[in-house]
Design a protein around this motif. Structure first.
Motif, PDB file in Angstrom:
ATOM      1  N   THR A 368      -0.808 -11.915   1.793  1.00 43.09           N
ATOM      2  CA  THR A 368      -0.755 -11.448   0.601  1.00 43.09           C
ATOM      3  C   THR A 368       1.040 -12.266   1.231  1.00 43.09           C
ATOM      4  N   PHE A 369       2.018 -12.058   1.718  1.00 41.25           N
ATOM      5  CA  PHE A 369       3.277 -12.647   1.837  1.00 41.25           C
ATOM      6  C   PHE A 369       3.196 -14.016   1.912  1.00 41.25           C
ATOM      7  N   THR A 392       0.231  -6.417  -4.797  1.00 39.72           N
ATOM      8  CA  THR A 392       1.773  -5.593  -3.699  1.00 39.72           C
ATOM      9  C   THR A 392       1.045  -4.481  -3.320  1.00 39.72           C
ATOM     10  N   HIS A 393      -0.013  -3.625  -3.907  1.00 41.91           N
ATOM     11  CA  HIS A 393       0.543  -2.295  -3.017  1.00 41.91           C
ATOM     12  C   HIS A 393       2.422  -2.008  -2.953  1.00 41.91           C
ATOM     13  N   GLY A 394       2.726  -1.904  -4.080  1.00 46.98           N
ATOM     14  CA  GLY A 394       4.218  -1.139  -3.815  1.00 46.98           C
ATOM     15  C   GLY A 394       5.078  -1.578  -2.716  1.00 46.98           C
ATOM     16  N   ARG A 395       4.734  -2.612  -1.840  1.00 49.26           N
ATOM     17  CA  ARG A 395       5.412  -3.681  -1.405  1.00 49.26           C
ATOM     18  C   ARG A 395       6.597  -4.669  -1.270  1.00 49.26           C
ATOM     19  N   THR A 398       6.889  -8.272  -0.806  1.00 50.30           N
ATOM     20  CA  THR A 398       5.482  -9.186  -1.466  1.00 50.30           C
ATOM     21  C   THR A 398       5.932  -9.136  -2.641  1.00 50.30           C
ATOM     22  N   ALA A 399       6.817  -8.353  -3.626  1.00 50.39           N
ATOM     23  CA  ALA A 399       7.013  -8.101  -5.480  1.00 50.39           C
ATOM     24  C   ALA A 399       7.964  -9.334  -5.092  1.00 50.39           C
ATOM     25  N   ARG A 515       4.731   3.037   9.850  1.00 50.35           N
ATOM     26  CA  ARG A 515       5.477   4.303   9.593  1.00 50.35           C
ATOM     27  C   ARG A 515       6.752   3.706   8.640  1.00 50.35           C
ATOM     28  N   GLN A 516       6.686   2.565   8.756  1.00 53.52           N
ATOM     29  CA  GLN A 516       8.063   2.410   7.138  1.00 53.52           C
ATOM     30  C   GLN A 516       7.705   2.834   6.576  1.00 53.52           C
ATOM     31  N   GLY A 517       6.233   3.308   5.272  1.00 50.68           N
ATOM     32  CA  GLY A 517       5.977   2.836   4.833  1.00 50.68           C
ATOM     33  C   GLY A 517       5.412   1.425   3.492  1.00 50.68           C
ATOM     34  N   LYS A 518       5.299   0.004   4.832  1.00 53.32           N
ATOM     35  CA  LYS A 518       5.322  -0.852   4.505  1.00 53.32           C
ATOM     36  C   LYS A 518       3.720  -0.894   4.305  1.00 53.32           C
ATOM     37  N   ILE A 519       2.968   0.057   4.759  1.00 50.68           N
ATOM     38  CA  ILE A 519       1.302  -0.563   4.125  1.00 50.68           C
ATOM     39  C   ILE A 519       0.863   0.978   3.483  1.00 50.68           C
TER      40      ILE A 519
END
Length: 681
Positions: A368-369, A392-395, A398-399, A515-519
């Motif tokens: 998406t990015f 964006t799934h909260g990323r 991406t937003a 792990r970083q919460g990016k997905i």
């Protein structure tokens, strides 16, 4: 020395041509590492004065360059000693094919990269594929002049990760014309040389083949994405291997060949090269029919003594018993069946918009990015671009990338508003997650149906897709990951696309993003890391993505190895899965499917079970046949014509020493010309 708990890594970004975005990708990943708390420094990079690259590099510390003097001139270059002495954990080092100036510690910059890793530093480096020693001879013929800066293939093999930077010829041409790759004065000359569309296509294929060869997941033998063709006895290797290569291509498997007795290895070598295969030594115990040491998910063997030995043992992978006298088929002129060929306009793409698919191996790969980044470039060039549906799934990244792009409203149920797109009539529309299943009550069941209708209206679409959603790969994905994917779409969507852009990322990088919460959100991270996002799964899916992309782009289609699949099923509900599997294979080979059950006299199957299997066959666009016969094996063998393949499932329990003969062997002895035995799942 490396710090405790930290293993230095060499990551190479390999591009198909100048202008593919190497510098942007390196700096973006360097910034991500800094966000994760790592100390990063730029050793050498060329921003060429571009504001976007300067902005990315602005917050990353730089290693001061070293001054060199040659022929009375003074210039700057990378200072290896300063990089080693720095406190940086990761060094950004572009243009690895570069020849260092006289007086530098090494002759080539790629040697500097190895020295940095040996000193405990991770390296993010890049170069173009034409500099690779295995590609340079072909690239020289394309460009028309020698390539002097060469990188050995051993360097890539020694790297901890190699990432393909794929980009379309259209994008490269746009960047070329804008003066972002060469000087404006040199644009026309470059456009007639390296940047000719056919040359770029060839280099893209060489890039993907290189990455595929370097992607070797550590998997159990039955999960390895390899087909092993056994040449046994006096089989003629050329027609036999051509047929197996065709099947391996449809299954996205690399072909390996071994010779067991009879045929001299020298007589097989040329046939192996023609089939794009690799010769391997005979695995231990294989001559006695034992597949324990065979590292392949699929095995082919000529009918005869060797096949009998293999089928007499428990089967843990699919085995194809081949008639060695059968000649390869020839593909008809009709070509593959197309799910969108409802009219001449559909088949010829008359009035269609352009379809660009950003293809990744899994969620979080950056599809998406990348799509949004391309959208901004198109807008800068004057195109009217709108986003109809972006997830964006909260990323946060991406937003932020989506900012500045016109967003069309969704329907009240959150789905794509196709009519709003048609009313707005932009030049390009962004539609995320192509494989998505629409909510009940929608005009179309799948989002790709909406996309096809938008394309038919002359509007170009950019979209995203993960490889596991291609329905023909269902078996491979389940074999590799143990998971059944329910949201699928036809494989031929890749053939319909005007361009498919591979968004590559290494398994380690994906796991770090997770792990970083990016997905995924925090509550899903641990489960994902221990299941679908296991390193071996990610590596296998990445390999599958590369092979499927090469298959979709290939203008050549091998003839199918057989003319029809005749699947023998038992009267049980679970055999509906076998019907689905063979339907997918038939679709990829563009051949028909016959599903057959042979009942013993007086033991007709339950009507409900027959109805269930019949419905499954119809859903698979196959034909159903129910027969009554006292010899089911003979009935099945008789149903398969000379050019068909008969398919049965292997027994699920180990055969006892003095137990009954397996059904697969009964079918062979009943006269079946060819038999595909499916391993139980």
């Amino acid at each position: 020395m490396a710090e405790l708990g930290y293993e230095p890594r060499l990551t190479i970004y390999l591009a198909s041509a100048p202008g593919a975005g190497k510098t942007h990708r390196i700096l973006s990943d360097a910034a991500f590492q800094m966000q994760a708390g790592r100390r990063v420094a730029i050793g050498w990079i060329e921003t060429k004065g571009r504001p976007d690259l300067e902005e990315l590099a602005a917050n990353i510390p730089r290693i001061a360059p070293r001054r060199f003097t040659s022929a009375g001139a003074t210039f700057e270059d990378f200072d290896l000693d300063a990089a080693v002495a720095s406190d940086a954990e990761t060094i950004v080092l572009d243009e690895l094919a570069h020849a260092n100036p006289e007086g530098a510690p090494h002759a080539k910059r790629w040697q500097d990269a190895l020295a940095l890793r040996a000193a405990g530093k991770s390296v993010l480096g890049a170069f173009n594929v034409q500099h690779l020693e295995t590609v340079a001879p072909v690239a020289e013929r394309i460009i028309g002049h020698p390539i002097r800066e060469i990188v050995p293939i051993s360097f890539l093999r020694d790297a901890d990760g190699v990432i393909a930077l794929d980009v379309s010829a259209t994008v490269l041409e746009s960047r070329l014309r804008s003066g972002r790759i060469v000087r404006i004065d040199d644009v026309d000359r470059a456009a007639m040389g390296l940047f000719k569309p056919q040359n770029l296509q060839l280099l893209r294929e060489l890039l993907l083949r290189t990455v595929d060869a370097l992607t070797v997941p550590v998997m159990s033998p039955a999960k390895i994405s390899t087909a092993l063709a056994i040449v046994a006895g006096t089989v003629a290797p050329n027609p036999y291997l051509r047929r197996i290569a065709s099947l391996a291509e449809a299954l996205d498997l690399a072909l390996e060949v071994t010779v067991v007795g009879g045929t001299p290895v020298s007589d097989v070598a040329e046939a192996v090269r023609a089939a794009d295969g690799v010769m391997i030594p005979v695995p231990p115990h294989l001559p006695r029919g034992d597949l324990t040491d065979v590292r392949a998910a699929f095995v082919s063997v000529p009918a005869g003594e060797m096949a009998t030995k293999i089928l007499a043992r428990p089967i843990d992978r699919d085995v194809y018993v081949v008639d060695p006298t059968r000649l390869p088929l020839t593909r008809g002129a009709g070509g593959a069946r197309h799910p969108y060929g409802q009219s001449a306009g559909d088949r010829l793409r008359i009035g269609y918009g352009r379809l660009t698919i950003y293809l990744g191996s899994i969620a979080g790969s950056g599809k998406t990015f990348a799509m949004l980044d391309r959208a901004h470039t198109l807008m800068e060039e004057g195109s009217v671009v709108v986003a109809a549906l972006i997830e964006t799934h909260g990323r946060v990244d991406t937003a932020a990338k989506a900012a500045g792009i016109e967003m069309l409203p969704r329907l009240p149920n959150g789905e794509l508003d196709r009519d709003a797109v048609l009313r707005r009539r932009p030049g390009v529309v962004l539609i995320d997650e192509l494989a998505h299943t629409n909510a009940p009550g929608s005009t179309y069941p799948k989002r790709y149906d909406d996309v096809i209708n938008i394309l038919r209206d002359g509007i170009s679409v950019m979209t995203t897709l993960n490889v596991q959603h291609l329905e023909g790969l269902g078996d491979a994905v389940e074999r590799l990951t143990g998971m059944h994917v329910r949201e699928t779409l036809p494989d031929s969507i890749l053939e319909l696309a005007d361009d498919v852009i591979f968004i590559d990322v290494t398994p380690d990088a994906l796991r770090e993003r997770l792990r970083q919460g990016k997905i995924y959100p925090p509550e899903r991270i641990d489960a994902a890391l221990s299941n679908f996002f296991r390193a071996e799964n990610l590596a296998a899916l990445r390999e599958l993505t590369v092979r499927e992309l090469m298959r979709a782009r290939s203008e050549r289609r091998a003839a199918p190895p057989f003319s029809r699949i005749v699947l023998g099923v038992a009267a049980r509900e679970r055999d509906g899965v076998l019907i689905e599997r063979m339907a997918r294979l038939g679709a990829r080979l563009d051949i028909d499917l016959l599903v057959m059950h042979v009942a013993l006299p007086g033991r007709e199957p339950p009507a409900a079970t027959v109805e269930l299997l019949t419905r499954a066959t119809r859903a698979a666009k196959g034909k159903w046949r129910l027969e009554v016969n006292s010899d089911p094996a003979a009935a099945l063998a008789a149903a398969a014509s000379e050019l068909d393949v008969l398919v049965v499932e292997s027994p699920r329990v180990k055969q006892r020493l003095f137990g009954p003969t397996s059904f697969a062997l009964k079918v062979i002895r009943a006269g079946a010309r060819e038999l595909l035995v499916l391993a139980p799942r």
